[in-house]
Scaffold this motif. Structure first.
Motif, short mmCIF file in Angstrom:
data_model
loop_
_atom_site.label_atom_id
_atom_site.label_comp_id
_atom_site.label_asym_id
_atom_site.label_seq_id
_atom_site.Cartn_x
_atom_site.Cartn_y
_atom_site.Cartn_z
N LEU A 253 0.75 -1.11 0.16
CA LEU A 253 0.12 -0.11 0.00
C LEU A 253 0.90 1.35 -0.16
CD1 LEU A 253 -3.05 -0.46 2.49
CD2 LEU A 253 -2.96 -0.10 0.07
N LEU A 254 1.86 1.23 0.70
CA LEU A 254 2.74 2.60 0.76
C LEU A 254 3.66 2.75 -0.13
CD1 LEU A 254 3.94 2.12 4.98
CD2 LEU A 254 2.17 3.51 3.68
N ALA A 255 3.88 1.60 -0.96
CA ALA A 255 4.65 1.89 -2.30
C ALA A 255 3.48 2.21 -3.36
CB ALA A 255 5.19 0.36 -2.66
N GLY A 256 2.38 2.26 -3.04
CA GLY A 256 1.15 2.97 -4.08
C GLY A 256 1.19 1.60 -5.08
N LYS A 257 1.12 0.57 -5.05
CA LYS A 257 1.21 -0.70 -6.13
C LYS A 257 -0.21 -0.97 -6.13
CE LYS A 257 5.81 -2.50 -5.21
NZ LYS A 257 6.53 -3.54 -4.86
N ASN A 258 -1.18 -0.73 -5.25
CA ASN A 258 -2.48 -1.18 -5.40
C ASN A 258 -3.04 -0.67 -6.78
OD1 ASN A 258 -2.13 1.13 -3.44
ND2 ASN A 258 -4.39 1.15 -3.93
N ILE A 259 -3.95 -1.70 -7.29
CA ILE A 259 -4.53 -1.39 -8.57
C ILE A 259 -6.00 -0.70 -8.53
CG2 ILE A 259 -3.01 -2.70 -9.94
CD1 ILE A 259 -5.42 -4.83 -9.79
N SER A 260 -6.36 -0.96 -7.14
CA SER A 260 -7.74 -0.38 -7.03
C SER A 260 -7.75 0.04 -5.71
CB SER A 260 -8.92 -1.31 -7.44
OG SER A 260 -9.11 -2.43 -6.43
N SER A 261 -9.01 0.73 -5.08
CA SER A 261 -8.97 1.24 -4.03
C SER A 261 -9.47 0.24 -2.84
CB SER A 261 -9.97 2.53 -3.94
OG SER A 261 -11.16 2.06 -4.28
N PHE A 262 -9.98 -0.78 -3.20
CA PHE A 262 -10.25 -2.05 -2.50
C PHE A 262 -9.95 -3.48 -3.08
CE2 PHE A 262 -13.48 -5.16 -1.09
CZ PHE A 262 -13.40 -5.20 0.21
N GLU A 263 -9.01 -4.18 -2.35
CA GLU A 263 -8.50 -5.33 -2.86
C GLU A 263 -8.60 -6.42 -1.79
OE1 GLU A 263 -5.14 -5.39 -5.50
OE2 GLU A 263 -4.83 -3.42 -4.90
#
Length: 340
Positions: A253-263
């Motif tokens: 999460l802190l690296a900003g790798k998430n592709i959507s706001s809820f996984e």
């Protein structure tokens, strides 16, 4: 650059305390909030004994909005929150459902509202395999349909995920919901482990307490399920493996790798073991007998469930390492050390 501050609600509980240890050892600065309703204060000193660091601690109930708000006021620039704090016994949740809905959902809404006010937008949620109910196909994947929850506890986890998905859609919040299976074992140091209040509702502490003589015998709830030996099947995961998954989730999460706001991510081993298999493995590894009797089925219990964890393996770069033999060994070592 300072360490990333992570608020950990329920951070002195079974999974929370192990996660705090892994966070410290991975270079994070955890801040614990725990009302001690299902945990013990001495665990804080044990965390220091393992890591050399005593984390900041607040003995607050998350349903107390003002006290929770004060934690965020006193700790500037929090990077993320990991939310464990909740009531979690399946059987008990069927007896006092309103307590479960109030505690588990009000605490969640309080922390989210305060996070928004303090501009903290990263959230790792302690979800559960109970969101799947009784699955139609095994193993379950994150795309498996969520069936109607069989327990009030499972229902609160489903509702919590729904709240998180809707809130994250407003774009200020990024959520990873970790759906974990059955955590067992203890830290290899035997300094922290599972400490249920009263009669345990989970299998492993009941096994260890029976083995050490605190309980006269273990009750196996039903042996007439449609499984190889008639007892329920679960995916048991070592608590240290589970704790490490939370560290990977924070880093992701802190690296900003998430592709959507809820996984969502399944966190398990991918292997199902029956209740009798766990008892027999415990007896064999630890060379001790565990007296047990067969009882009636327990209301709210799912017959069989285990995980497909490919998504967590691939995206979070996390994989369970511990074997069932190590799980039962560590659980027994913790029980013996604690009772001394």
């Amino acid at each position: 650059m300072g360490k990333n501050k992570i608020i950990v609600s329920g951070g002195l509980g079974f999974i929370g305390s192990h996660t705090v240890v892994e966070l410290i050892q991975s270079g994070f600065d955890p801040i614990i909030i725990d009302d001690l309703s299902n945990s013990e204060l001495f665990i804080l000193d044990r965390i220091k004994e393992i890591t050399g660091i005593k984390p900041k601690f607040y003995p607050y109930d998350l349903c107390d909005y003002k006290k929770l708000e004060s934690v965020f006021s006193e700790n500037k620039n929090v990077s993320a929150c990991i939310h464990f704090a909740a009531k979690k016994a399946v059987g008990e949740s069927m007896e006092i459902p309103l307590t479960y809905y109030r505690t588990n959902l009000v605490s969640l809404m309080n922390i989210l509202e305060i996070m928004k006010n303090f501009k903290v937008g990263k959230f790792v949620f302690s979800s559960s395999a109970t969101v799947y109910g009784q699955p139609i196909e095994l193993p379950v994947t994150e795309e498996s349909p969520t069936q109607k929850a069989l327990s009030s506890y499972g229902s609160t986890k489903q509702m919590a995920e729904d709240i998180l998905e809707k809130v994250s859609a407003t774009k200020w919040l990024q959520v990873l919901s970790l759906r974990y299976f059955n955590p067992v074992g203890a830290h290899p140091s035997s300094l922290i482990g599972e400490l249920p209040r009263g009669i345990p509702s989970n299998l492993m502490p009941f096994v260890t307490q029976t083995a050490i003589g605190i309980r006269k015998e273990l009750t196996v709830y039903g042996n007439n399920y449609n499984t190889a030996d008639g007892t329920c099947i679960r995916d048991y995961i070592h608590v240290v493996d589970l704790a490490k998954a939370h560290v990977n989730a924070c880093e992701y999460l802190l690296a900003g790798k998430n592709i959507s706001s809820f996984e969502t991510f399944n966190i398990g081993t991918g292997v199902g073991n029956s209740v009798l298999e766990i008892i027999q493995t415990f007896e064999k590894v630890n060379e001790i007998k565990v007296p047990y009797t067969i009882g009636e089925r327990r209301k709210g219990d799912v017959e069989s469930i285990y995980a497909n964890c490919d998504k967590a393996n691939r995206i979070l770069r996390w994989k369970a390492q511990y074997t069932v033999e190590e799980m039962v060994k560590d659980a027994w070592n913790w029980e013996k050390t604690y009772r001394k």
